[in-house]
Design an enzyme around this catalytic site. Structure first.
Site, mmCIF file in Angstrom:
data_model
loop_
_atom_site.group_PDB
_atom_site.id
_atom_site.type_symbol
_atom_site.label_atom_id
_atom_site.label_comp_id
_atom_site.label_asym_id
_atom_site.label_seq_id
_atom_site.Cartn_x
_atom_site.Cartn_y
_atom_site.Cartn_z
ATOM 1 N N ASP A 73 0.691 -1.459 -0.084
ATOM 2 C CA ASP A 73 -0.224 0.064 -0.016
ATOM 3 C C ASP A 73 0.733 1.165 0.130
ATOM 4 O OD1 ASP A 73 1.062 -0.404 2.473
ATOM 5 O OD2 ASP A 73 -0.887 -0.764 3.458
ATOM 6 N N CYS A 74 1.923 1.252 -0.403
ATOM 7 C CA CYS A 74 2.876 2.370 -0.539
ATOM 8 C C CYS A 74 3.967 2.173 -1.526
ATOM 9 C CB CYS A 74 3.531 2.842 0.770
ATOM 10 S SG CYS A 74 4.900 1.733 1.412
ATOM 11 N N CYS A 96 10.275 9.368 8.031
ATOM 12 C CA CYS A 96 9.522 8.641 7.055
ATOM 13 C C CYS A 96 9.355 9.130 5.642
ATOM 14 C CB CYS A 96 8.134 8.051 7.786
ATOM 15 S SG CYS A 96 8.429 7.348 9.080
ATOM 16 N N CYS A 155 7.081 8.132 3.284
ATOM 17 C CA CYS A 155 6.174 7.607 2.593
ATOM 18 C C CYS A 155 5.492 8.596 1.920
ATOM 19 C CB CYS A 155 4.885 7.367 3.619
ATOM 20 S SG CYS A 155 3.698 6.249 2.819
ATOM 21 N N ASP A 160 -1.404 15.840 -38.584
ATOM 22 C CA ASP A 160 -1.683 15.008 -39.919
ATOM 23 C C ASP A 160 -3.009 15.351 -40.652
ATOM 24 O OD1 ASP A 160 -1.082 13.184 -41.955
ATOM 25 O OD2 ASP A 160 -2.533 11.630 -41.190
ATOM 26 N N THR A 214 -4.955 13.386 -43.486
ATOM 27 C CA THR A 214 -5.694 12.204 -43.891
ATOM 28 C C THR A 214 -5.782 11.385 -42.678
ATOM 29 O OG1 THR A 214 -4.986 12.675 -46.329
ATOM 30 C CG2 THR A 214 -6.153 10.507 -45.583
ATOM 31 N N ASP A 218 -1.926 9.070 -37.894
ATOM 32 C CA ASP A 218 -2.608 8.041 -37.499
ATOM 33 C C ASP A 218 -1.725 6.958 -38.830
ATOM 34 O OD1 ASP A 218 -4.896 7.659 -40.187
ATOM 35 O OD2 ASP A 218 -3.420 8.990 -40.253
ATOM 36 N N ASP A 259 3.672 13.587 8.995
ATOM 37 C CA ASP A 259 3.761 12.185 8.011
ATOM 38 C C ASP A 259 2.612 11.739 7.601
ATOM 39 O OD1 ASP A 259 5.750 10.274 6.764
ATOM 40 O OD2 ASP A 259 4.326 8.923 7.818
#
Length: 684
Positions: free
Chosen positions: A15-16, A345, A347, A389, A391, A581, A665
Site C-alpha cells: 500500500d505504498c 519517514c 512515505c 496530420d 488524412t 494515424d 507524516d
C-alpha cells in the site's frame, strides 16, 4: 534457450511506493525469476519466469515480508490496510484514556499495552524486510515507539502508533480506489450475451463467446465483445471509455466496441475478438503498463527520498547523542530525536508523484486517452505547438464520391461501369465507388491491377479501367474540368473503356465532425496548430478553411522526412505534440516531444506514439488532463516537503513533539493521496 514466461500477479498488502520497491527487490532475488517489475499504482507484479514453479518460491519470499502474491484475476477480499490492528489499538487507547480518570495508576500500563499491540505488525514487517531496507517506515515508527516507551512517554507512543495505523488504512483505501479506476473499463462488459445459432437465440455466459459468433444486442444492453454490425441500426453510447457525451449511429458494416451501450434500436454483430481480448482489455493493459514507466518527477522524488531519510536520521543521531554533551538534558534531546525519526519517514514523499500519475492515467483511460507512461502525461502539459496530420486524423480517412462528370456516356452508365471494375479492387477509392448510391449490377471478369496506373476488368467483352487522369491524354474540356476539381481539393479517377475516356469521378475526404470544435478548444488552451500533409496545397487549403485554420498554418506537399524535420524544429521551440494515424507519420510521432495516435490508425503509428486517442475529440481532454495532473504533482510535492520541513524546524526548536511528527507524516500522506484522487473525478 526458451524465452522467459511473463506472468502477472496481484500483490496484497502493498500500500505504498516504499513497499513496492521492497517487493520488487525481493522478487528479483528469487531463483528462476529473470526479471521483476512491480507497479505500486496498479498493485501488480510482472514476473519473467525462467524456471517452472518459480512463482511458488516468489510467494514464499513475499510471505516472509508480510505480502501475498495472488493471480491477477483473483479479486481482493475484505477491507484494505491494517484496519483490524488500527481498530484494536484504538479500542485499547480509548480504554486507557478512560482509565486515566477512573484508575489513574493503571492508565500508563493501558497506554503501553495499546502502543505494544499497535507496533507489533509494524515491528514484524520491519524485521522481515530489515536486510532489504533498514530505514523502512515500519522500522522508523517501531524505533520511535519503543524509544518513547523507554523514556516514559506511553500516551504519546500509543497515539503515534494509532495515528500511523489509521494513516496506513486511509492510504490503502485511497490506493484501492485509484486501482479500481484502472479496472473500471473491464467492468463495463455484461455478464451474458445473446448468441444466434441454428436453434435461434440462446443466452450464454460471456466466456462462451468466440470470434465469428453472431450475437444480438437488444436496446438497453451493453455490447458483449468487439464486433462488426451485420444487421440493424442503433444509437450506441461510448461515453464510458471515449468521453463522448452523445451516442452515435451505428449500422451495417460499422465496428462497435465491447462495453458500449445500445441506447436505441438493436444490432446483430459478428464477434471479432473474444471479450477478454477485446479493445477494453487492451486499454486496461496499456494503462497498467504505463504505470511501470516512471515520469521524470517520480525519478527525482525517488532519488530525493533515498537521500532525505538517511540525512534526517543522521540529524536525529546528532540531536540524541551529540547535543546532550554540550547542552545536557539527555531525555529531552532523545525525545526530539524520536520525533525526527517519524519525520524521516519518506512515505508522503514517495507517494506524492506516483499517486497523481496513477489517477491521471486512470482518468485518461475513461476519457478516451491512453497514456503509455507517466513521462508522456508529464511532457504533454508543457508543449506549445501542435502538429496534425491531415488524412485520417483531421479527416475521416474514407473518401466519398462527390461528383460524376460524364464525357461520352450517361452518368448512370458511367457509375455502373465504375462499380463493376471496383468490385475487384481494395483501393479506398474503389470502396467509395462500391458504397456510392446509384446503378450497379453489371457483371465483370478478369479483374487486375497495375501499380501506379489503376484497376481494370472486362465488362460486356470490353476492357474497362479506373486510372489516374494524368495517365491518359484528355480532351481540353475534360482537362479543364479536372483542373477545376483539383483546385477544390478533390481526388480524381478517370473511367476509360478500350483506352478512351468516359467520365471523371471526383472524391472528397470529409473532415471529422469533431475536428473544428477540437481545434478551437486547443487554441483556447494556448496551443499553436499546424496542419501537415503530403497532399497538394490545393487539396489542403479547402479543408484548412473548413476547420478554421489559416493558410499560414498549413504545410502541404511534405514527405515523411519533411514532416520529421519540421517536428524536430518545433520541438526546439517550446515542445511539440504530433498527432497522426498512418505508418508515414511514425518517424515524426517518435521524434515529437509527445506523439499522439488516433486509435483508428495503423498499428505502426500506435506503437510509435506516446499516447493513444480514441477520437480526435479526446485530444483537448488529453491536454487538460495532463495540466491538471502536473498541477497535482506540484501541489503534492509542496505539501509533502513543506509539512515535513515545517515540523522538522518546530521539532528542533522544541515547539512540537511525537504526536505532531506523526501528524506531519500521515497528514501529508492523506493530503497528497486525496489531492491525487481528485483527478479520478476531474472534468476534462
Amino acid at each position: 534457450m526458451e524465452a522467459p514466461r511473463v506472468r502477472v500477479f496481484r500483490v496484497e498488502g502493498m500500500d505504498c511506493a516504499d513497499c513496492a520497491r521492497k517487493v520488487e527487490g525481493t522478487l528479483r532475488s528469487v531463483p528462476g525469476v529473470a526479471r521483476a517489475e512491480v507497479s505500486f499504482q496498479s498493485g501488480k507484479a510482472y514476473l519473467h519466469l525462467e524456471v517452472p514453479g518459480a512463482e511458488r518460491e516468489a510467494e514464499r519470499a513475499l510471505a516472509s515480508l508480510g505480502y501475498r502474491l495472488r493471480p491477477a484475476g483473483e479479486e481482493a477480499r475484505g477491507l484494505p490496510g491494517p484496519w483490524p490492528w488500527a481498530l484494536l489499538t484504538g479500542g485499547l487507547l480509548l480504554l486507557a484514556f478512560l482509565a486515566s480518570f477512573l484508575l489513574p495508576t493503571w492508565a500508563g500500563w493501558g497506554y503501553a499495552l495499546a502502543a505494544l499491540v499497535g507496533v507489533y505488525p509494524l515491528a514484524r514487517r520491519a524485521a522481515a524486510g530489515f536486510r532489504q531496507n533498514p530505514f523502512s517506515m515500519q522500522a522508523l515508527v517501531t524505533a520511535a515507539t519503543l524509544g518513547a516507551l523507554a523514556i516514559g512517554a506511553q500516551a504519546e507512543a500509543a497515539v503515534v502508533v494509532f495515528l500511523f495505523l489509521v494513516g496506513e488504512v486511509l492510504e490503502a483505501y485511497a490506493v484501492a480506489q485509484a486501482r479500481r479506476g484502472l479496472r473500471v473499463l473491464g467492468e463495463l462488459l455484461p455478464r451474458r450475451a445473446y448468441r444466434l445459432g441454428d436453434g435461434g437465440v440462446e443466452e450464454v455466459p460471456l466466456e462462451a463467446l468466440r470470434a465469428g459468433d453472431r450475437v444480438r444486442v437488444p436496446p438497453g444492453e451493453r455490447v458483449p465483445a468487439d464486433g462488426v454490425v451485420l444487421e440493424g441500426e442503433a444509437l450506441v453510447e461510448e461515453a464510458a471509455f471515449t468521453g463522448e457525451p452523445l451516442p452515435g449511429t451505428r449500422g451495417m458494416g460499422d465496428r462497435v466496441y465491447g462495453g458500449s451501450l445500445v441506447a436505441e434500436g438493436s444490432l446483430v454483430l459478428r464477434v471479432e475478438r473474444p471479450p477478454k481480448e477485446g479493445f477494453l482489455a487492451e486499454m486496461e493493459r496499456l494503462a497498467e503498463e504505463a504505470l511501470l514507466r516512471k515520469s521524470r518527477a517520480e525519478r527525482v522524488m525517488d532519488a530525493f527520498s533515498r537521500r532525505y531519510t538517511p540525512a534526517v536520521l543522521a540529524l536525529a543521531a546528532f540531536v540524541a547523542l551529540a547535543l546532550p554533551l554540550f547542552r545536557g538534558d539527555f531525555l529531552e534531546h532523545l525525545y526530539k530525536a524520536l520525533a525526527l525519526l517519524l519525520i524521516a519517514c519518506p512515505c508522503a514523499l514517495v507517494v506524492s508523484v506516483p499517486a497523481a500519475i496513477a489517477a491521471g492515467v486512470a482518468r485518461g483511460a475513461r476519457a478516451g486517452v491512453l497514456f503509455k507512461g507517466g513521462a508522456a502525461l508529464e511532457r504533454l502539459a508543457g508543449v506549445r505547438h501542435l502538429a496534425l496530420d491531415k488524412t485520417g486524423t483531421l479527416t475521416l480517412g474514407r473518401p466519398r464520391l462527390a461528383r460524376v462528370m460524364p464525357w461520352r456516356v450517361g452518368g448512370g452508365e458511367a457509375l455502373a461501369l465504375a462499380k463493376a471494375v471496383a468490385q475487384g479492387s481494395a483501393h479506398p477509392l474503389a470502396r467509395a465507388l462500391r458504397e456510392a448510391e446509384g446503378p450497379g449490377g453489371l457483371e465483370a471478369e478478369g479483374h487486375r491491377s497495375e501499380p501506379g496506373l489503376g484497376s481494370f476488368a472486362r465488362v460486356a467483352g470490353e476492357e474497362v479501367g479506373l486510372v489516374r487522369p494524368e495517365a491518359v491524354a484528355l480532351p481540353e474540356p475534360l482537362r479543364t474540368q479536372a483542373r477545376a476539381l483539383e483546385e477544390e481539393g478533390m481526388t480524381l479517377t478517370l473511367l476509360v473503356r478500350s483506352g478512351e475516356p468516359l467520365a471523371l469521378f471526383a472524391f472528397q475526404d470529409a473532415p471529422r465532425p469533431e475536428a473544428r470544435e477540437a481545434l478551437a478548444a486547443l487554441r483556447a488552451l494556448g496551443l499553436k496548430p499546424l496542419l501537415l500533409t503530403g497532399d497538394r496545397t490545393g487539396a489542403a487549403l479547402p479543408l484548412a478553411q473548413a476547420l478554421g485554420l489559416s493558410q499560414e498554418e498549413v504545410r502541404a506537399g511534405l514527405s515523411p522526412l519533411d514532416k520529421l524535420q519540421l517536428v524536430e524544429a518545433l520541438a526546439q521551440r517550446g515542445g511539440v505534440a504530433m498527432v497522426g494515424d498512418g505508418a508515414n507519420d511514425a518517424p515524426a510521432l517518435a521524434r515529437a516531444t509527445v506523439g499522439l495516435a488516433v486509435a483508428e490508425g495503423t498499428g505502426v503509428a500506435l506503437r510509435a506514439a506516446d499516447v493513444g486517442l480514441l477520437s480526435l475529440a479526446a485530444l483537448p481532454r488529453a491536454l487538460r488532463l495532463s495540466r491538471l495532473a502536473l498541477a497535482a504533482v506540484r501541489w503534492n510535492i509542496a505539501l509533502a516537503v513543506g509539512l515535513k520541513g515545517l515540523f522538522l524546524l518546530t521539532t528542533l526548536l522544541g515547539l512540537s513533539g511525537l504526536w505532531a511528527a506523526v501528524l506531519a507524516d500521515n497528514g501529508a500522506l492523506v493530503l497528497v493521496t486525496l489531492n491525487s484522487l481528485r483527478l479520478l473525478w476531474a472534468r476534462v
